[in-house]
Design an enzyme around this catalytic site. Sequence first.
Site, short mmCIF file in Angstrom:
data_model
loop_
_atom_site.label_atom_id
_atom_site.label_comp_id
_atom_site.label_asym_id
_atom_site.label_seq_id
_atom_site.Cartn_x
_atom_site.Cartn_y
_atom_site.Cartn_z
N ASP A 12 -25.98 -5.10 -10.87
CA ASP A 12 -27.03 -4.59 -11.75
C ASP A 12 -28.27 -4.23 -10.93
OD1 ASP A 12 -25.47 -4.81 -14.01
OD2 ASP A 12 -26.08 -6.87 -14.41
N LYS A 34 -18.64 -4.91 -10.36
CA LYS A 34 -18.87 -4.24 -11.63
C LYS A 34 -20.06 -3.30 -11.54
CE LYS A 34 -20.74 -6.35 -15.43
NZ LYS A 34 -21.71 -5.44 -16.08
N ASP A 62 -18.47 -0.62 -16.25
CA ASP A 62 -18.91 -1.24 -17.51
C ASP A 62 -19.76 -0.26 -18.32
OD1 ASP A 62 -19.30 -3.18 -19.41
OD2 ASP A 62 -20.77 -4.32 -18.26
N LYS A 64 -19.25 0.41 -21.61
CA LYS A 64 -19.33 -0.01 -23.03
C LYS A 64 -19.36 1.20 -23.96
CE LYS A 64 -21.58 -4.46 -22.12
NZ LYS A 64 -22.09 -4.37 -20.74
N ASP A 67 -18.15 5.44 -29.65
CA ASP A 67 -18.32 6.76 -30.27
C ASP A 67 -17.15 7.01 -31.22
OD1 ASP A 67 -19.15 9.54 -30.61
OD2 ASP A 67 -20.19 9.30 -28.71
N PRO A 69 -13.45 8.36 -32.33
CA PRO A 69 -12.21 8.22 -31.55
C PRO A 69 -11.96 9.35 -30.55
CG PRO A 69 -11.80 7.56 -33.81
CD PRO A 69 -13.21 8.09 -33.77
N THR A 114 -22.91 -11.20 -25.19
CA THR A 114 -23.25 -12.62 -25.01
C THR A 114 -24.76 -12.87 -25.15
OG1 THR A 114 -23.10 -12.14 -22.65
CG2 THR A 114 -21.29 -13.36 -23.62
N GLY A 210 -23.77 -12.21 -12.58
CA GLY A 210 -24.75 -11.31 -11.97
C GLY A 210 -25.88 -12.08 -11.34
N ARG A 211 -26.92 -12.33 -12.15
CA ARG A 211 -28.16 -12.92 -11.61
C ARG A 211 -27.98 -14.24 -10.86
NH1 ARG A 211 -31.14 -11.39 -17.13
NH2 ARG A 211 -28.96 -11.63 -17.75
O1 C5P Z 1 -26.92 -11.55 -14.75
P1 C5P Z 1 -25.82 -11.99 -15.68
O2 C5P Z 1 -24.85 -12.96 -15.04
O3 C5P Z 1 -26.35 -12.45 -17.01
O4 C5P Z 1 -25.01 -10.63 -15.91
C1 C5P Z 1 -24.09 -10.46 -16.93
C2 C5P Z 1 -23.46 -9.10 -16.83
O5 C5P Z 1 -22.43 -9.01 -17.78
C3 C5P Z 1 -24.39 -7.92 -17.09
O6 C5P Z 1 -24.03 -6.91 -16.16
C4 C5P Z 1 -24.07 -7.47 -18.49
O7 C5P Z 1 -24.19 -6.08 -18.66
C5 C5P Z 1 -22.62 -7.90 -18.63
N1 C5P Z 1 -22.18 -8.20 -20.00
C6 C5P Z 1 -22.74 -9.19 -20.81
N2 C5P Z 1 -22.24 -9.41 -22.08
C7 C5P Z 1 -21.21 -8.71 -22.52
C8 C5P Z 1 -20.62 -7.73 -21.71
C9 C5P Z 1 -21.12 -7.51 -20.44
O8 C5P Z 1 -23.67 -9.87 -20.38
N3 C5P Z 1 -20.68 -8.98 -23.72
#
Ligand code: C5P
Length: 240
Positions: A12, A34, A62, A64, A67, A69, A114, A210-211
């Site tokens: 990210d 990703k 990713d 997501k 739209d 079909p 999430t 990610g973070r």
């Molecule tokens: O930094 P962190 O660990 O929170 O990153 C989570 C990653 O997962 C982000 O890139 C976010 O776009 C992705 N994501 C998410 N929830 C989802 C699908 C993807 O947090 N349902």
Amino acid sequence: MNPRDRLIFALDVDSTGEALDLVRILAVEVGVFKVGLELFVAEGPEVLEQLKKAGARSLFLDLKLHDIPATMRAAAKVAAQLGVDYLTCHCEQAGIFAGLDLGRTRLLAVTVLTSLGPEDLKASGYPPALQDPRALVLHRARLAYAAGAAGVVCSGQEAAGVRQALGPKALVVCPGIRPAAKLGTGADDQKRIVTPEQAIAWGASHIVVGRPIRQAGDPAQAARQVVEGIRLGLDQAGGH
Ligand code: C5P
């Protein structure tokens, strides 16, 4: 499958340079890289080829997609031609991907982000029975799998129910992962969070982080700790 191949690291960042630096630091520890909307919109499809050259063995796009079909199917086809291993879409329409050949690209359906909790689902107008994320995730997971997705994206808190509903072959990918020390404190914008070990023990096939890795003083060491968590989770789950 090697435990590290279950770790999906979220790139990210908004520049190819930063992304390449992270791939070089993490290529040994991380199985899948990703590329999200930020990097893809900033740098375009060319970034994927460069990441591969820098050592990324597997790529997850990713986008997501969400739209009608016809547009979803067309966009998924073009994205698959970029040679990524995983592609995400929102999937609320049954049969939307039936008969669609995406080659090696596996389609993953995002169930409920999430970052959303019950109060957000209520505010969005969902009826009481679907305000519990677990209920809505399960409903959408069944729909998506029947619609032709290879698996779903959900939080670790729903992994066990989804695994049970979809069976052993489905991919169950869980973001919202935080090391044990951070649970209850630094969740950033994530609401439904679990540890790497919990997510895998409860049925996730992959976790997205990610973070907690990117912002660590030593990202490679942080990634190794996450992979150790995956290993412990696999031991608990009997190596699914
Ligand atoms: O930094 P962190 O660990 O929170 O990153 C989570 C990653 O997962 C982000 O890139 C976010 O776009 C992705 N994501 C998410 N929830 C989802 C699908 C993807 O947090 N349902």
